[in-house]
Design an enzyme around this catalytic site. Structure first.
Site, PDB file in Angstrom:
ATOM      1  N   TRP A 109       0.968  -1.209  -0.055  1.00  0.00           N
ATOM      2  CA  TRP A 109       0.024  -0.101  -0.082  1.00  0.00           C
ATOM      3  C   TRP A 109       0.821   1.029  -0.029  1.00  0.00           C
ATOM      4  O   TRP A 109       1.919   1.243   0.513  1.00  0.00           O
ATOM      5  CB  TRP A 109      -0.973  -0.025   1.153  1.00  0.00           C
ATOM      6  N   GLY A 165     -10.671   7.388   8.563  1.00  0.00           N
ATOM      7  CA  GLY A 165     -11.705   7.764   9.449  1.00  0.00           C
ATOM      8  C   GLY A 165     -12.393   6.889  10.291  1.00  0.00           C
ATOM      9  O   GLY A 165     -13.399   7.077  10.950  1.00  0.00           O
ATOM     10  N   PHE A 225      -0.659  -5.616   7.502  1.00  0.00           N
ATOM     11  CA  PHE A 225      -1.437  -6.625   8.104  1.00  0.00           C
ATOM     12  C   PHE A 225      -0.574  -8.002   8.117  1.00  0.00           C
ATOM     13  O   PHE A 225      -0.524  -8.894   8.952  1.00  0.00           O
ATOM     14  CB  PHE A 225      -3.017  -6.594   7.864  1.00  0.00           C
ATOM     15  N   GLU A 226      -0.131  -8.017   6.676  1.00  0.00           N
ATOM     16  CA  GLU A 226       0.401  -9.153   6.178  1.00  0.00           C
ATOM     17  C   GLU A 226       1.909  -9.284   6.538  1.00  0.00           C
ATOM     18  O   GLU A 226       2.333 -10.588   6.317  1.00  0.00           O
ATOM     19  CB  GLU A 226       0.148  -9.790   4.798  1.00  0.00           C
ATOM     20  N   VAL A 234       3.715   1.018   5.524  1.00  0.00           N
ATOM     21  CA  VAL A 234       2.992   2.309   5.686  1.00  0.00           C
ATOM     22  C   VAL A 234       1.382   2.253   6.132  1.00  0.00           C
ATOM     23  O   VAL A 234       0.887   1.775   5.183  1.00  0.00           O
ATOM     24  CB  VAL A 234       3.319   3.278   4.984  1.00  0.00           C
ATOM     25  N   VAL A 235       0.989   2.725   7.035  1.00  0.00           N
ATOM     26  CA  VAL A 235      -0.436   2.654   7.356  1.00  0.00           C
ATOM     27  C   VAL A 235      -0.706   4.219   7.789  1.00  0.00           C
ATOM     28  O   VAL A 235      -0.017   4.878   8.551  1.00  0.00           O
ATOM     29  CB  VAL A 235      -0.803   1.774   8.571  1.00  0.00           C
ATOM     30  N   HIS A 275     -10.023   1.082  11.813  1.00  0.00           N
ATOM     31  CA  HIS A 275      -9.365   0.042  11.265  1.00  0.00           C
ATOM     32  C   HIS A 275      -7.724   0.375  11.222  1.00  0.00           C
ATOM     33  O   HIS A 275      -6.908  -0.545  11.405  1.00  0.00           O
ATOM     34  CB  HIS A 275      -9.821   0.145   9.607  1.00  0.00           C
TER      35      HIS A 275
HETATM   36  C1  DLZ Z   1      -7.220  -2.438   4.148  1.00  0.00           C
HETATM   37  C2  DLZ Z   1      -5.887  -1.556   4.518  1.00  0.00           C
HETATM   38  C3  DLZ Z   1      -6.117  -0.183   4.568  1.00  0.00           C
HETATM   39  C4  DLZ Z   1      -7.431   0.727   4.670  1.00  0.00           C
HETATM   40  N1  DLZ Z   1      -5.060   0.835   4.663  1.00  0.00           N
HETATM   41  C5  DLZ Z   1      -3.822   0.132   4.761  1.00  0.00           C
HETATM   42  C6  DLZ Z   1      -2.903   1.116   4.882  1.00  0.00           C
HETATM   43  O1  DLZ Z   1      -2.844   2.390   5.078  1.00  0.00           O
HETATM   44  N2  DLZ Z   1      -1.547   0.324   4.846  1.00  0.00           N
HETATM   45  C7  DLZ Z   1      -1.527  -0.968   4.464  1.00  0.00           C
HETATM   46  O2  DLZ Z   1      -0.153  -1.367   4.578  1.00  0.00           O
HETATM   47  N3  DLZ Z   1      -2.371  -1.656   4.458  1.00  0.00           N
HETATM   48  C8  DLZ Z   1      -3.820  -1.250   4.503  1.00  0.00           C
HETATM   49  N4  DLZ Z   1      -4.636  -2.193   4.324  1.00  0.00           N
HETATM   50  C9  DLZ Z   1      -4.676  -3.495   4.099  1.00  0.00           C
HETATM   51  C10 DLZ Z   1      -4.160  -4.247   5.378  1.00  0.00           C
HETATM   52  O3  DLZ Z   1      -3.241  -4.113   5.715  1.00  0.00           O
HETATM   53  C11 DLZ Z   1      -4.398  -5.877   4.741  1.00  0.00           C
HETATM   54  O4  DLZ Z   1      -3.799  -5.872   3.754  1.00  0.00           O
HETATM   55  C12 DLZ Z   1      -5.839  -6.224   4.267  1.00  0.00           C
HETATM   56  O5  DLZ Z   1      -6.852  -5.946   5.299  1.00  0.00           O
HETATM   57  C13 DLZ Z   1      -6.008  -7.592   3.912  1.00  0.00           C
HETATM   58  O6  DLZ Z   1      -5.589  -8.352   5.052  1.00  0.00           O
END
Ligand code: DLZ
Length: 155
Positions: free
Chosen positions: A25, A85, A58-59, A80-81, A88
């Site tokens: 992402w 809003g 998440f993975e 990076v996350v 999550h």
């Molecule tokens: C679903 C999601 C969202 C909304 N945002 C991010 C993000 O900013 N950065 C990131 O690495 N992954 C995001 N994901 C995906 C989750 O990490 C994961 O891949 C999904 O929930 C599927 O398991």
């Protein structure tokens, strides 16, 4: 948490095997983090470097856990996350952080923690080691992983 106070590390990781596990992402930020980690590993003389991409942060723990059991010396986890809003953000950040901690503690393989948890994309870009960024968190994570391998060597 600011980047002030980070150590300057001079490292010789000759002969080490390191895998970079990177989420996908936010492409521009991730490209900067991956390049920074690769630059830092090259500067530390680590030549056996592999890159494994996963979909999201998440993975990262499941992939890091599998990689750690293949005989590598260290794993560098990058992602990076960006806050949205909904809650999550908190779930993904804490699952990735706790999961990566568990991998390092359970396997004994150092895991460099290069997970950016940011309010917006500008904050992430500023930490991504790109031209104009003030910090290079991919490089920092790689250096920390190598430094930990060297610190634990011989114990
Ligand atoms: C679903 C999601 C969202 C909304 N945002 C991010 C993000 O900013 N950065 C990131 O690495 N992954 C995001 N994901 C995906 C989750 O990490 C994961 O891949 C999904 O929930 C599927 O398991």
């Amino acid at each position: 948490m600011s980047g002030a106070g980070a150590p300057r590390l001079t490292l010789d990781g000759t002969g080490l095997r390191v895998t970079v596990v990177a989420a996908s992402w936010h492409t521009e930020v991730m490209d900067g983090l991956v390049a920074g980690a690769q630059r830092a590993l090259a500067a530390a003389n680590v030549t056996d470097v592999r890159l494994l991409r996963v979909p999201g942060s998440f993975e990262l723990p499941v992939a890091a856990g599998r990689v750690a059991r293949t005989g590598v010396d260290a794993v560098v986890a990058l992602g990076v996350v960006i806050r949205g809003g909904t809650p999550h953000f908190d779930y993904v950040c804490s699952a990735a952080t706790q999961g990566l901690t568990d991998v390092a503690v359970r396997t004994g393989v150092p895991v460099g923690f290069g997970l950016l948890t940011c309010d917006d994309e500008a904050q992430a870009l500023d930490r991504a080691g790109l031209p104009g960024s003030s910090e290079d968190k991919g490089a920092e994570a790689a250096e920390a992983a190598v430094a930990t391998v060297l610190a634990l060597r011989g114990l």
